[in-house]
Design a protein around this motif. Structure first.
Motif, PDB file in Angstrom:
ATOM      1  N   ARG A 116       0.964  -1.310   0.129  1.00 32.38           N
ATOM      2  CA  ARG A 116       0.103   0.086   0.123  1.00 32.38           C
ATOM      3  C   ARG A 116       0.859   1.439  -0.055  1.00 32.38           C
ATOM      4  N   MET A 117       1.887   1.328   0.874  1.00 31.06           N
ATOM      5  CA  MET A 117       2.891   2.413   0.654  1.00 31.06           C
ATOM      6  C   MET A 117       3.531   2.707  -0.398  1.00 31.06           C
ATOM      7  N   ALA A 118       4.021   1.365  -1.052  1.00 32.41           N
ATOM      8  CA  ALA A 118       4.467   1.630  -2.323  1.00 32.41           C
ATOM      9  C   ALA A 118       3.683   2.182  -3.249  1.00 32.41           C
ATOM     10  N   VAL A 119       2.450   1.789  -3.328  1.00 31.34           N
ATOM     11  CA  VAL A 119       1.514   2.430  -4.556  1.00 31.34           C
ATOM     12  C   VAL A 119       1.323   3.889  -4.224  1.00 31.34           C
ATOM     13  N   ARG A 120       1.163   4.279  -2.820  1.00 28.83           N
ATOM     14  CA  ARG A 120       0.973   5.846  -2.623  1.00 28.83           C
ATOM     15  C   ARG A 120       2.257   6.535  -3.145  1.00 28.83           C
ATOM     16  N   HIS A 121       3.375   5.879  -2.695  1.00 28.40           N
ATOM     17  CA  HIS A 121       4.683   6.390  -2.972  1.00 28.40           C
ATOM     18  C   HIS A 121       4.778   6.834  -4.451  1.00 28.40           C
ATOM     19  N   ARG A 122       4.432   5.691  -5.118  1.00 19.20           N
ATOM     20  CA  ARG A 122       4.573   5.869  -6.627  1.00 19.20           C
ATOM     21  C   ARG A 122       3.624   6.770  -7.263  1.00 19.20           C
ATOM     22  N   ARG A 123       2.460   6.903  -6.753  1.00 22.19           N
ATOM     23  CA  ARG A 123       1.789   7.905  -7.207  1.00 22.19           C
ATOM     24  C   ARG A 123       2.163   9.121  -7.029  1.00 22.19           C
ATOM     25  N   ASN A 124       2.710   9.394  -5.738  1.00 25.59           N
ATOM     26  CA  ASN A 124       3.238  10.801  -5.359  1.00 25.59           C
ATOM     27  C   ASN A 124       4.468  11.136  -6.312  1.00 25.59           C
ATOM     28  N   GLU A 125       5.203  10.265  -6.486  1.00 27.34           N
ATOM     29  CA  GLU A 125       6.263  10.330  -7.508  1.00 27.34           C
ATOM     30  C   GLU A 125       5.772  10.959  -8.903  1.00 27.34           C
ATOM     31  N   LYS A 126       4.950  10.343  -9.368  1.00 27.29           N
ATOM     32  CA  LYS A 126       4.346  10.682 -10.676  1.00 27.29           C
ATOM     33  C   LYS A 126       3.694  11.889 -10.646  1.00 27.29           C
ATOM     34  N   ARG A 127       2.877  12.436  -9.535  1.00 30.26           N
ATOM     35  CA  ARG A 127       2.665  13.991  -9.305  1.00 30.26           C
ATOM     36  C   ARG A 127       3.695  14.712  -9.350  1.00 30.26           C
ATOM     37  N   LEU A 128       4.660  14.283  -8.668  1.00 27.34           N
ATOM     38  CA  LEU A 128       5.805  15.399  -8.342  1.00 27.34           C
ATOM     39  C   LEU A 128       6.391  15.516  -9.960  1.00 27.34           C
ATOM     40  N   LEU A 129       6.417  14.607 -10.745  1.00 34.26           N
ATOM     41  CA  LEU A 129       7.128  14.672 -12.142  1.00 34.26           C
ATOM     42  C   LEU A 129       6.227  15.468 -12.963  1.00 34.26           C
ATOM     43  N   LYS A 130       4.958  15.450 -12.805  1.00 42.02           N
ATOM     44  CA  LYS A 130       3.893  15.987 -13.633  1.00 42.02           C
ATOM     45  C   LYS A 130       4.002  17.527 -13.262  1.00 42.02           C
ATOM     46  N   ARG A 131       4.116  17.781 -11.817  1.00 43.85           N
ATOM     47  CA  ARG A 131       4.256  19.199 -11.535  1.00 43.85           C
ATOM     48  C   ARG A 131       5.499  19.806 -11.968  1.00 43.85           C
ATOM     49  N   THR A 132       6.554  19.171 -12.143  1.00 41.62           N
ATOM     50  CA  THR A 132       7.798  19.503 -12.578  1.00 41.62           C
ATOM     51  C   THR A 132       7.619  19.932 -14.012  1.00 41.62           C
ATOM     52  N   LEU A 133       7.088  19.085 -14.679  1.00 37.30           N
ATOM     53  CA  LEU A 133       6.614  19.393 -16.279  1.00 37.30           C
ATOM     54  C   LEU A 133       6.216  20.610 -16.400  1.00 37.30           C
ATOM     55  N   ALA A 134       5.035  20.692 -15.564  1.00 38.58           N
ATOM     56  CA  ALA A 134       4.145  21.953 -15.866  1.00 38.58           C
ATOM     57  C   ALA A 134       4.790  23.304 -15.372  1.00 38.58           C
ATOM     58  N   ALA A 135       5.958  23.001 -14.335  1.00 37.55           N
ATOM     59  CA  ALA A 135       6.591  24.246 -13.976  1.00 37.55           C
ATOM     60  C   ALA A 135       7.642  24.662 -15.197  1.00 37.55           C
ATOM     61  N   LEU A 136       8.246  23.375 -15.601  1.00 37.29           N
ATOM     62  CA  LEU A 136       9.359  23.813 -16.554  1.00 37.29           C
ATOM     63  C   LEU A 136       8.535  24.436 -17.966  1.00 37.29           C
ATOM     64  N   GLU A 137       7.437  24.006 -18.380  1.00 35.27           N
ATOM     65  CA  GLU A 137       6.669  24.517 -19.611  1.00 35.27           C
ATOM     66  C   GLU A 137       6.360  25.926 -19.253  1.00 35.27           C
ATOM     67  N   LYS A 138       5.886  26.081 -18.058  1.00 35.56           N
ATOM     68  CA  LYS A 138       5.419  27.479 -17.522  1.00 35.56           C
ATOM     69  C   LYS A 138       6.855  28.514 -17.975  1.00 35.56           C
ATOM     70  N   GLN A 139       7.771  28.035 -17.380  1.00 32.63           N
ATOM     71  CA  GLN A 139       9.126  28.649 -17.390  1.00 32.63           C
ATOM     72  C   GLN A 139       9.673  28.989 -18.776  1.00 32.63           C
ATOM     73  N   ILE A 140       9.440  28.124 -19.545  1.00 36.19           N
ATOM     74  CA  ILE A 140       9.681  28.171 -21.271  1.00 36.19           C
ATOM     75  C   ILE A 140       8.717  29.224 -21.580  1.00 36.19           C
TER      76      ILE A 140
END
Length: 141
Positions: free
Chosen positions: A70-94
């Motif tokens: 259960r903790m691994a699934v939550r952790h994996r989901r949170n990693e994906k959320r962080l990566l998507k937010r990073t993408l959004a921030a990079l695209e906004k900066q561009i």
């Protein structure tokens, strides 16, 4: 930094002021390479963030998993959320720096760097650059 021969024009890397943007084209290349790296990391996951969210929402299925699973699934989901937010921030900066267009200017041997749209610092002059390299005060006020 992604210096090309077009940026350096034979000058040593030590001559460049890396506290400033080398050139708009260089900045765009750097940000785009980070975007590609984040997308690559997202593609390595076997399922999507939505799939993980559905597993978590399905209480019956989720309870069948061990605590560590259960903790691994939550952790994996949170990693994906962080990566998507990073993408959004990079695209906004561009977009905000005006780096989402073709034909951006390269450094072409200038060691002074550039000030991009949205940056608050001012462009250094050639005189200020020479004074600084000689160890002399730049601001004579």
């Amino acid at each position: 930094m992604m210096m090309t021969e077009e940026d350096t024009r034979g000058k040593e890397l030590a001559d460049f002021d890396f506290s400033r943007t080398i050139s708009p084209a260089n900045e765009a290349a750097v940000l785009q390479s980070v975007v590609e790296a984040v997308n690559y990391q997202l593609d390595l996951y076997p399922n999507s963030e939505e799939d993980d969210a559905n597993i978590i929402k399905d209480k019956g299925l989720f309870r069948l998993l061990t605590y560590n699973q259960r903790m691994a699934v939550r952790h994996r989901r949170n990693e994906k959320r962080l990566l998507k937010r990073t993408l959004a921030a990079l695209e906004k900066q561009i977009r905000n720096k005006g780096l989402d267009v073709d034909g951006l200017k390269r450094a072409e041997g200038s060691t002074l760097g550039d000030v991009l749209k949205g940056e608050t610092r001012k462009q250094k002059t050639a005189l200020e650059d020479r004074l600084e390299k000689m160890g002399l005060p730049v601001d004579l006020k």
